[in-house]
Design an enzyme around this catalytic site. Sequence first.
Site, PDB file in Angstrom:
ATOM      1  N   GLU A  52       0.846  -1.199   0.000  1.00  0.00           N
ATOM      2  CA  GLU A  52       0.000   0.000   0.000  1.00  0.00           C
ATOM      3  C   GLU A  52       0.880   1.248   0.000  1.00  0.00           C
ATOM      4  O   GLU A  52       1.842   1.310   0.736  1.00  0.00           O
ATOM      5  CB  GLU A  52      -0.919  -0.026   1.237  1.00  0.00           C
ATOM      6  CG  GLU A  52      -1.904   1.112   1.290  1.00  0.00           C
ATOM      7  CD  GLU A  52      -2.636   1.286  -0.025  1.00  0.00           C
ATOM      8  OE1 GLU A  52      -3.299   0.354  -0.486  1.00  0.00           O
ATOM      9  OE2 GLU A  52      -2.529   2.378  -0.617  1.00  0.00           O
ATOM     10  N   LYS A  78       8.172  -1.585  -2.421  1.00  0.00           N
ATOM     11  CA  LYS A  78       7.527  -0.817  -1.361  1.00  0.00           C
ATOM     12  C   LYS A  78       8.564  -0.239  -0.399  1.00  0.00           C
ATOM     13  O   LYS A  78       8.551   0.957  -0.095  1.00  0.00           O
ATOM     14  CB  LYS A  78       6.536  -1.728  -0.609  1.00  0.00           C
ATOM     15  CG  LYS A  78       5.961  -1.139   0.646  1.00  0.00           C
ATOM     16  CD  LYS A  78       5.143   0.110   0.394  1.00  0.00           C
ATOM     17  CE  LYS A  78       4.964   0.905   1.657  1.00  0.00           C
ATOM     18  NZ  LYS A  78       4.200   2.129   1.468  1.00  0.00           N
ATOM     19  N   CYS A 129       6.204   4.538   9.434  1.00  0.00           N
ATOM     20  CA  CYS A 129       6.836   3.678   8.421  1.00  0.00           C
ATOM     21  C   CYS A 129       8.222   4.073   7.933  1.00  0.00           C
ATOM     22  O   CYS A 129       9.057   3.194   7.735  1.00  0.00           O
ATOM     23  CB  CYS A 129       5.891   3.529   7.245  1.00  0.00           C
ATOM     24  SG  CYS A 129       4.409   2.641   7.737  1.00  0.00           S
TER      25      CYS A 129
HETATM   26  P1  NAD Z   1      -1.905  -0.437  12.594  1.00  0.00           P
HETATM   27  O1  NAD Z   1      -1.102  -0.703  13.794  1.00  0.00           O
HETATM   28  O2  NAD Z   1      -2.679   0.833  12.491  1.00  0.00           O
HETATM   29  O3  NAD Z   1      -2.929  -1.638  12.344  1.00  0.00           O
HETATM   30  C1  NAD Z   1      -2.586  -2.999  12.404  1.00  0.00           C
HETATM   31  C2  NAD Z   1      -3.734  -3.739  13.067  1.00  0.00           C
HETATM   32  O4  NAD Z   1      -3.494  -5.134  12.955  1.00  0.00           O
HETATM   33  C3  NAD Z   1      -3.905  -3.466  14.568  1.00  0.00           C
HETATM   34  O5  NAD Z   1      -5.198  -2.947  14.784  1.00  0.00           O
HETATM   35  C4  NAD Z   1      -3.711  -4.823  15.237  1.00  0.00           C
HETATM   36  O6  NAD Z   1      -4.561  -5.019  16.338  1.00  0.00           O
HETATM   37  C5  NAD Z   1      -4.056  -5.771  14.102  1.00  0.00           C
HETATM   38  N1  NAD Z   1      -3.487  -7.115  14.236  1.00  0.00           N
HETATM   39  C6  NAD Z   1      -2.190  -7.458  14.375  1.00  0.00           C
HETATM   40  N2  NAD Z   1      -2.061  -8.795  14.400  1.00  0.00           N
HETATM   41  C7  NAD Z   1      -3.303  -9.310  14.277  1.00  0.00           C
HETATM   42  C8  NAD Z   1      -3.807 -10.627  14.216  1.00  0.00           C
HETATM   43  N3  NAD Z   1      -3.011 -11.695  14.275  1.00  0.00           N
HETATM   44  N4  NAD Z   1      -5.144 -10.785  14.102  1.00  0.00           N
HETATM   45  C9  NAD Z   1      -5.965  -9.731  14.034  1.00  0.00           C
HETATM   46  N5  NAD Z   1      -5.538  -8.451  14.059  1.00  0.00           N
HETATM   47  C10 NAD Z   1      -4.220  -8.251  14.177  1.00  0.00           C
HETATM   48  O7  NAD Z   1      -0.887  -0.547  11.375  1.00  0.00           O
HETATM   49  P2  NAD Z   1      -0.997   0.205   9.961  1.00  0.00           P
HETATM   50  O8  NAD Z   1      -0.497   1.599  10.084  1.00  0.00           O
HETATM   51  O9  NAD Z   1      -2.340  -0.045   9.386  1.00  0.00           O
HETATM   52  O10 NAD Z   1       0.097  -0.587   9.129  1.00  0.00           O
HETATM   53  C11 NAD Z   1      -0.116  -1.928   8.706  1.00  0.00           C
HETATM   54  C12 NAD Z   1       0.931  -2.281   7.678  1.00  0.00           C
HETATM   55  O11 NAD Z   1       0.786  -1.442   6.540  1.00  0.00           O
HETATM   56  C13 NAD Z   1       2.373  -2.092   8.154  1.00  0.00           C
HETATM   57  O12 NAD Z   1       3.161  -3.110   7.595  1.00  0.00           O
HETATM   58  C14 NAD Z   1       2.767  -0.753   7.549  1.00  0.00           C
HETATM   59  O13 NAD Z   1       4.152  -0.681   7.308  1.00  0.00           O
HETATM   60  C15 NAD Z   1       2.008  -0.761   6.245  1.00  0.00           C
HETATM   61  N6  NAD Z   1       1.675   0.569   5.718  1.00  0.00           N
HETATM   62  C16 NAD Z   1       1.214   1.555   6.563  1.00  0.00           C
HETATM   63  C17 NAD Z   1       0.843   2.794   6.040  1.00  0.00           C
HETATM   64  C18 NAD Z   1       0.325   3.882   6.915  1.00  0.00           C
HETATM   65  O14 NAD Z   1       0.135   4.972   6.416  1.00  0.00           O
HETATM   66  N7  NAD Z   1       0.082   3.672   8.188  1.00  0.00           N
HETATM   67  C19 NAD Z   1       0.908   3.013   4.651  1.00  0.00           C
HETATM   68  C20 NAD Z   1       1.360   1.978   3.842  1.00  0.00           C
HETATM   69  C21 NAD Z   1       1.729   0.760   4.373  1.00  0.00           C
HETATM   70  C1  UGA Z   2       4.549   7.607   3.715  1.00  0.00           C
HETATM   71  C2  UGA Z   2       4.575   7.545   2.190  1.00  0.00           C
HETATM   72  O1  UGA Z   2       4.395   8.861   1.665  1.00  0.00           O
HETATM   73  C3  UGA Z   2       3.463   6.626   1.670  1.00  0.00           C
HETATM   74  O2  UGA Z   2       3.574   6.493   0.248  1.00  0.00           O
HETATM   75  C4  UGA Z   2       3.607   5.254   2.318  1.00  0.00           C
HETATM   76  O3  UGA Z   2       2.562   4.414   1.906  1.00  0.00           O
HETATM   77  C5  UGA Z   2       3.567   5.403   3.828  1.00  0.00           C
HETATM   78  O4  UGA Z   2       4.645   6.302   4.243  1.00  0.00           O
HETATM   79  C6  UGA Z   2       3.815   4.127   4.559  1.00  0.00           C
HETATM   80  O5  UGA Z   2       4.362   3.185   4.022  1.00  0.00           O
HETATM   81  O6  UGA Z   2       3.453   4.156   5.731  1.00  0.00           O
HETATM   82  P1  UGA Z   2       3.105   8.900   5.523  1.00  0.00           P
HETATM   83  O7  UGA Z   2       4.217   8.524   6.425  1.00  0.00           O
HETATM   84  O8  UGA Z   2       1.726   8.597   5.931  1.00  0.00           O
HETATM   85  O9  UGA Z   2       3.316   8.203   4.094  1.00  0.00           O
HETATM   86  O10 UGA Z   2       3.154  10.463   5.212  1.00  0.00           O
HETATM   87  P2  UGA Z   2       4.152  11.376   4.349  1.00  0.00           P
HETATM   88  O11 UGA Z   2       3.354  12.379   3.647  1.00  0.00           O
HETATM   89  O12 UGA Z   2       5.081  10.564   3.530  1.00  0.00           O
HETATM   90  O13 UGA Z   2       4.975  12.121   5.482  1.00  0.00           O
HETATM   91  C7  UGA Z   2       5.914  11.431   6.286  1.00  0.00           C
HETATM   92  C8  UGA Z   2       6.673  12.446   7.131  1.00  0.00           C
HETATM   93  O14 UGA Z   2       7.534  13.223   6.320  1.00  0.00           O
HETATM   94  C9  UGA Z   2       5.771  13.447   7.862  1.00  0.00           C
HETATM   95  O15 UGA Z   2       6.279  13.691   9.145  1.00  0.00           O
HETATM   96  C10 UGA Z   2       5.870  14.687   7.011  1.00  0.00           C
HETATM   97  O16 UGA Z   2       5.627  15.871   7.715  1.00  0.00           O
HETATM   98  C11 UGA Z   2       7.324  14.606   6.557  1.00  0.00           C
HETATM   99  N1  UGA Z   2       7.583  15.347   5.313  1.00  0.00           N
HETATM  100  C12 UGA Z   2       6.948  15.003   4.168  1.00  0.00           C
HETATM  101  C13 UGA Z   2       8.517  16.362   5.326  1.00  0.00           C
HETATM  102  O17 UGA Z   2       9.117  16.684   6.356  1.00  0.00           O
HETATM  103  N2  UGA Z   2       8.776  17.029   4.148  1.00  0.00           N
HETATM  104  C14 UGA Z   2       8.159  16.708   2.983  1.00  0.00           C
HETATM  105  O18 UGA Z   2       8.458  17.346   1.954  1.00  0.00           O
HETATM  106  C15 UGA Z   2       7.222  15.666   2.994  1.00  0.00           C
END
Ligand code: NAD
Ligand code: UGA
Length: 461
Positions: A162, A221, A277
């Site tokens: 994602e 990713k 992340c």
């Molecule tokens: P999160 O902590 O918000 O959510 C994960 C959820 O999974 C939790 O609610 C937890 O209770 C649940 N969980 C864990 N193990 C479980 C199990 N065995 N059964 C049922 N539920 C279970 O995490 P997130 O931010 O959604 O991130 C999830 C993944 O996506 C990570 O690998 C992260 O790197 C990736 N990712 C996150 C973002 C983001 O913006 N947060 C963007 C892209 C990718």
């Molecule tokens: C980031 C990536 O942008 C997503 O594509 C990815 O899916 C996600 O991580 C993930 O894997 O979790 P996110 O962390 O939600 O998304 O937000 P960003 O907009 O990337 O910002 C990350 C941090 O960088 C924030 O603290 C933001 O303020 C900072 N940032 C961003 C800067 O300091 N300068 C910039 O120019 C941009």
Amino acid sequence: MKIKNICCIGAGYVGGPTMTVIAQKNPHIVVNVVDMNADKIRAWNSQNLDDLPVYEPGLSKVVNEARGRNLFFSTSIDKHIDEADMIFMSVNTPTKTSGEGMGYAADLKYIEACAKQIAKVSKSDKIIVEKSTVPVRTSEKIKEILSLYNNEVNFQILSNPEFLAEGTAMRDLETPDRVIIGGDNTAEGKMAIECLAKIYSAWVPKENILTTNLWSSELSKLTANAFLAQRISSINSLSELCEETGADIEEVSMAIGMDKRIGSSFLKTSVGFGGSCFQKDILNLVYIARSLGLENVSNYWEQILIINRHQRNRFSKKIINCIKENNLSNKILMLGWAFKKDTNDSRESASIYVADKLIKNKIKIDVYDPRVLESQIIFDLSEINKDFEPNMINFVNDPIIDISGYNVIGIMTEWDEFKSYNWNEIFDKIKKPAYVFDGRNILEKNEMKNIGFNYIGIGRG
Ligand code: NAD
Ligand code: UGA
């Protein structure tokens, strides 16, 4: 194979919004989002849409449209795994805190637990989709676990990382730059890829759906995040150079970004990137390279994190020195706790690290954030300092109302609300001399100086 029933394990920042959009765009598919955290599921089911556990602009409207129609949130994990044709794993993959690779490698215990549970419960063939961010070749591990615990049914594994960013998740999901689907280069693998591509093609143009092998998808990713973070650390490293030379980082950034080959996004200087992340994914990349003996490669990527820490420390030190050198009251109003605007997420937010340094220097902090709860702020600080006591920080609901006690304001998050404050009025009321430390460069330097503030931005001399 026609997908009629999807189960997503993990109702967090990715699972919740992603499945909401998949359900909205595919009303004929039943989507069950399951989580072991009952409070979270209760919040997803809340009638009051302000209580959803994830705040994202536009999310509640779509939840309201699909929830109860073909989108459901539940704690009945086994039941929904069993019913599903396709299962997304959207669980957390944090950095390991013990054992081999501690402090660097991704902890795959939640992924492994999901794989085991899926294997134990499944009675029919299923497509398993890695939505979580995982180290390259994790799909191999998942396959091993699945076949160890269940050799009766056929599992196809796909990688579908994602790319949404928090705060813009709905827009990113509605119009993604690309959707990547990695799968096996076998007839069954190709069929599984096609099934998932069909779900996305309900709203994503075909040319934006990229299919690859499993490992390319997994690695893309991690490296996409590393590239994005690298740009921020690059511009942040230059901000210090600007301060020493009298150049202005906002002007330098604009000049660099106007080159089409470089592009202007992700060149905004800041007190340091946060979020759950960037740091964990770079640590993971560093670990992978180091375990393959690629020391130069791992050192190269690790430097991004070193600069990020340096930037946060630099900013904290400036505030501490300013208070000491100018005999100001030992108190600061911190505006913003979330790691970026438009989210209630504070994981790895620069605010946590700056606040921790200030507290250790006996500076009292009053903090305000429009979306992050007081309990979360207390949790964040307790996590990095075992001696932290909740009375070391004070949460305010209206930051402006009682501003006369401060000399110093620190802007930590770029919430639009802070830009729109009447800074003239604030200046009239605030204790003098008044200092604004703008960790996001959201205010106009000259305007602030004209009002009378001592304005300290990042990289602005
Ligand atoms: P999160 O902590 O918000 O959510 C994960 C959820 O999974 C939790 O609610 C937890 O209770 C649940 N969980 C864990 N193990 C479980 C199990 N065995 N059964 C049922 N539920 C279970 O995490 P997130 O931010 O959604 O991130 C999830 C993944 O996506 C990570 O690998 C992260 O790197 C990736 N990712 C996150 C973002 C983001 O913006 N947060 C963007 C892209 C990718
Ligand atoms: C980031 C990536 O942008 C997503 O594509 C990815 O899916 C996600 O991580 C993930 O894997 O979790 P996110 O962390 O939600 O998304 O937000 P960003 O907009 O990337 O910002 C990350 C941090 O960088 C924030 O603290 C933001 O303020 C900072 N940032 C961003 C800067 O300091 N300068 C910039 O120019 C941009």
